[in-house]
Write an enzyme that holds these catalytic residues in place. Sequence first.
Site, PDB file in Angstrom:
ATOM      1  N   ASP A 137       0.877  -1.180   0.000  1.00 57.75           N
ATOM      2  CA  ASP A 137       0.000   0.000   0.000  1.00 57.75           C
ATOM      3  C   ASP A 137       0.903   1.215   0.000  1.00 57.75           C
ATOM      4  OD1 ASP A 137      -1.952   2.123   0.921  1.00 57.75           O
ATOM      5  OD2 ASP A 137      -3.256   0.396   1.194  1.00 57.75           O
ATOM      6  N   ASP A 185     -22.017  -8.767  -5.690  1.00 60.49           N
ATOM      7  CA  ASP A 185     -23.390  -8.776  -6.217  1.00 60.49           C
ATOM      8  C   ASP A 185     -24.011 -10.169  -6.085  1.00 60.49           C
ATOM      9  OD1 ASP A 185     -23.017  -6.086  -7.047  1.00 60.49           O
ATOM     10  OD2 ASP A 185     -21.977  -6.791  -8.834  1.00 60.49           O
ATOM     11  N   HIS A 210     -20.865  -3.963 -12.799  1.00 63.54           N
ATOM     12  CA  HIS A 210     -20.951  -3.739 -11.352  1.00 63.54           C
ATOM     13  C   HIS A 210     -21.255  -2.275 -11.048  1.00 63.54           C
ATOM     14  CE1 HIS A 210     -20.309  -4.050  -7.093  1.00 63.54           C
ATOM     15  NE2 HIS A 210     -19.386  -3.088  -7.156  1.00 63.54           N
TER      16      HIS A 210
HETATM   17  N1  NAD Z   1     -15.791  -4.496  -6.676  1.00 64.63           N
HETATM   18  C1  NAD Z   1     -16.591  -4.277  -5.647  1.00 64.63           C
HETATM   19  O1  NAD Z   1     -17.613  -4.955  -5.496  1.00 64.63           O
HETATM   20  C2  NAD Z   1     -16.239  -3.252  -4.618  1.00 64.63           C
HETATM   21  C3  NAD Z   1     -16.872  -3.288  -3.357  1.00 64.63           C
HETATM   22  C4  NAD Z   1     -16.522  -2.333  -2.404  1.00 64.63           C
HETATM   23  C5  NAD Z   1     -15.587  -1.349  -2.713  1.00 64.63           C
HETATM   24  N2  NAD Z   1     -14.987  -1.345  -3.938  1.00 64.63           N
HETATM   25  C6  NAD Z   1     -13.968  -0.338  -4.280  1.00 64.63           C
HETATM   26  O2  NAD Z   1     -12.722  -0.708  -3.699  1.00 64.63           O
HETATM   27  C7  NAD Z   1     -11.886   0.464  -3.564  1.00 64.63           C
HETATM   28  C8  NAD Z   1     -11.268   0.503  -2.167  1.00 64.63           C
HETATM   29  O3  NAD Z   1     -12.245   0.686  -1.191  1.00 64.63           O
HETATM   30  P1  NAD Z   1     -11.842   0.792   0.363  1.00 64.63           P
HETATM   31  O4  NAD Z   1     -13.095   0.940   1.123  1.00 64.63           O
HETATM   32  O5  NAD Z   1     -10.868  -0.258   0.723  1.00 64.63           O
HETATM   33  O6  NAD Z   1     -11.054   2.212   0.340  1.00 64.63           O
HETATM   34  P2  NAD Z   1      -9.972   2.748   1.396  1.00 64.63           P
HETATM   35  O7  NAD Z   1      -9.791   4.194   1.139  1.00 64.63           O
HETATM   36  O8  NAD Z   1     -10.344   2.314   2.771  1.00 64.63           O
HETATM   37  O9  NAD Z   1      -8.668   1.947   0.998  1.00 64.63           O
HETATM   38  C9  NAD Z   1      -8.008   2.139  -0.222  1.00 64.63           C
HETATM   39  C10 NAD Z   1      -6.534   1.903  -0.020  1.00 64.63           C
HETATM   40  O10 NAD Z   1      -5.895   2.060  -1.270  1.00 64.63           O
HETATM   41  C11 NAD Z   1      -4.638   2.641  -0.998  1.00 64.63           C
HETATM   42  N3  NAD Z   1      -4.065   3.207  -2.208  1.00 64.63           N
HETATM   43  C12 NAD Z   1      -4.379   4.383  -2.830  1.00 64.63           C
HETATM   44  N4  NAD Z   1      -3.587   4.529  -3.909  1.00 64.63           N
HETATM   45  C13 NAD Z   1      -2.773   3.464  -3.961  1.00 64.63           C
HETATM   46  C14 NAD Z   1      -1.747   3.050  -4.833  1.00 64.63           C
HETATM   47  N5  NAD Z   1      -1.378   3.782  -5.883  1.00 64.63           N
HETATM   48  N6  NAD Z   1      -1.120   1.877  -4.587  1.00 64.63           N
HETATM   49  C15 NAD Z   1      -1.473   1.121  -3.535  1.00 64.63           C
HETATM   50  N7  NAD Z   1      -2.436   1.459  -2.653  1.00 64.63           N
HETATM   51  C16 NAD Z   1      -3.069   2.616  -2.884  1.00 64.63           C
HETATM   52  C17 NAD Z   1      -4.904   3.664   0.092  1.00 64.63           C
HETATM   53  O11 NAD Z   1      -3.718   4.037   0.758  1.00 64.63           O
HETATM   54  C18 NAD Z   1      -5.877   2.878   0.976  1.00 64.63           C
HETATM   55  O12 NAD Z   1      -5.191   2.169   1.979  1.00 64.63           O
HETATM   56  C19 NAD Z   1     -12.806   1.629  -3.870  1.00 64.63           C
HETATM   57  O13 NAD Z   1     -12.576   2.069  -5.185  1.00 64.63           O
HETATM   58  C20 NAD Z   1     -14.208   1.053  -3.752  1.00 64.63           C
HETATM   59  O14 NAD Z   1     -15.158   1.748  -4.509  1.00 64.63           O
HETATM   60  C21 NAD Z   1     -15.308  -2.273  -4.886  1.00 64.63           C
HETATM   61  O1  LMR Z   2     -21.068   0.798  -3.627  1.00 62.88           O
HETATM   62  C1  LMR Z   2     -19.854   1.008  -3.707  1.00 62.88           C
HETATM   63  O2  LMR Z   2     -19.389   2.083  -4.070  1.00 62.88           O
HETATM   64  C2  LMR Z   2     -18.902  -0.090  -3.326  1.00 62.88           C
HETATM   65  C3  LMR Z   2     -19.154  -1.388  -4.011  1.00 62.88           C
HETATM   66  O3  LMR Z   2     -19.088  -1.283  -5.388  1.00 62.88           O
HETATM   67  C4  LMR Z   2     -20.413  -2.068  -3.556  1.00 62.88           C
HETATM   68  O4  LMR Z   2     -21.131  -2.611  -4.393  1.00 62.88           O
HETATM   69  O5  LMR Z   2     -20.657  -2.109  -2.333  1.00 62.88           O
END
Ligand code: NAD
Ligand code: LMR
Length: 339
Positions: free
Chosen positions: A57, A172, A199
């Site tokens: 990270d 999902d 998604h």
């Molecule tokens: N696919 C899905 O179903 C799904 C579900 C939930 C969240 N998400 C997505 O996942 C992502 C992360 O969510 P979160 O709640 O963990 O966010 P968060 O802010 O808690 O954590 C993100 C992490 O990424 C790190 N980061 C930022 N830039 C970086 C880089 N260049 N290299 C390495 N690390 C880096 C940050 O330091 C942080 O620790 C978001 O984009 C969110 O929308 C996707």
């Molecule tokens: O809703 C969001 O932004 C995070 C994630 O994609 C989700 O489905 O929970």
Amino acid sequence: MFARAAVRALNSQPRLFSTTAARNTKVVVLGAGGGIGQPLSLLLKTDPLVTSLNLYDIRGAPGVAADVSHIDTPSEVQGFAADKLDEALDGVEVVVIPAGVPRKPGMTRDDLFNTNASIVRDLASAVGRVAPTAHILVISNPVNSTVPIVASTLAKAGVYNPARVFGVTTLDVVRAARFTAGLAGVHPNDTPVPVIGGHSGTTIVPLLSQSAHGKGIKGELYDKLIYRIQFGGDEVVQAKDGAGSATLSMAYAGATFANALFRGLNGEKGVVTPTFVESPLYKDQGIDFFSSNVELGVNGVEKIHPLGPLSAEEEKLLAACLPELKKNIERGRAFVESS
Ligand SMILES: NC(=O)c1ccc[n+]([C@@H]2O[C@H](COP(=O)([O-])OP(=O)(O)OC[C@H]3O[C@@H](n4cnc5c(N)ncnc54)[C@H](O)[C@@H]3O)[C@@H](O)[C@H]2O)c1
Ligand SMILES: O=C(O)C[C@H](O)C(=O)O
């Protein structure tokens, strides 16, 4: 710790952690210090198919690694600071990317594009350089655009293999099973629901007609269930009230999908789950990426299953999904082309 379900057949609900045999898998989590990254790292540490776990990270990964490394499972854990990305990627077979910013109330996933597109592009570029044959699991939103960004970045570097790039849409699938089970009064294990499309909001298309307990849900209940599955993410964003989006359920979903991939890589047959990949299903309409049931195998994507019969309601949902999905994919591609 976790119930070990038997090998799952087509259309069954994927579970943490199904396994048939030991295997060496070296995994890295990029964004391991975040809301998803931390519990996902914890779950991967307890996956019997992971032997080596690198945590990277831009802040906090060495601390998370020190903590997780005390868990008494055999895998070795190493943390990597911001300037150690290449070292973190060295020799890995599977890269999981939850790096990037999450939503706040009032935002769409697309609103994250401006920040997350370059984060994902730069990480994909490093993977292409250091671990060009790795399988990449993209969690960072907007998934409908970040997966094309990863694919185009790898293609630009001459190392793109469509069998190895996955958008993680398992949350999902998890929500669809949980919400449908709640309404039908049965166990979620018995209510797998294929979820196709993409998604985000209306691009999420649950196929309740293909679910034993979902197909009986009709009328207003059906409409409410579809809405809840499509907008489940918003439910969490609103409840967290500015503190982010789904992290714990996402870590569970991410670890579940990763385990399914590890099992496929291990040679297990019949590992089938929805995931957002380069797909022939709607290529004739200019839509190169689509989530549907995919069989995972030793090379990653082994087979993309046909959608099967859709109900009239599902045809309508799909018609609403496709133009939005196309726009999201094009936005991702254009970003890399203009980079
Ligand atoms: N696919 C899905 O179903 C799904 C579900 C939930 C969240 N998400 C997505 O996942 C992502 C992360 O969510 P979160 O709640 O963990 O966010 P968060 O802010 O808690 O954590 C993100 C992490 O990424 C790190 N980061 C930022 N830039 C970086 C880089 N260049 N290299 C390495 N690390 C880096 C940050 O330091 C942080 O620790 C978001 O984009 C969110 O929308 C996707
Ligand atoms: O809703 C969001 O932004 C995070 C994630 O994609 C989700 O489905 O929970």
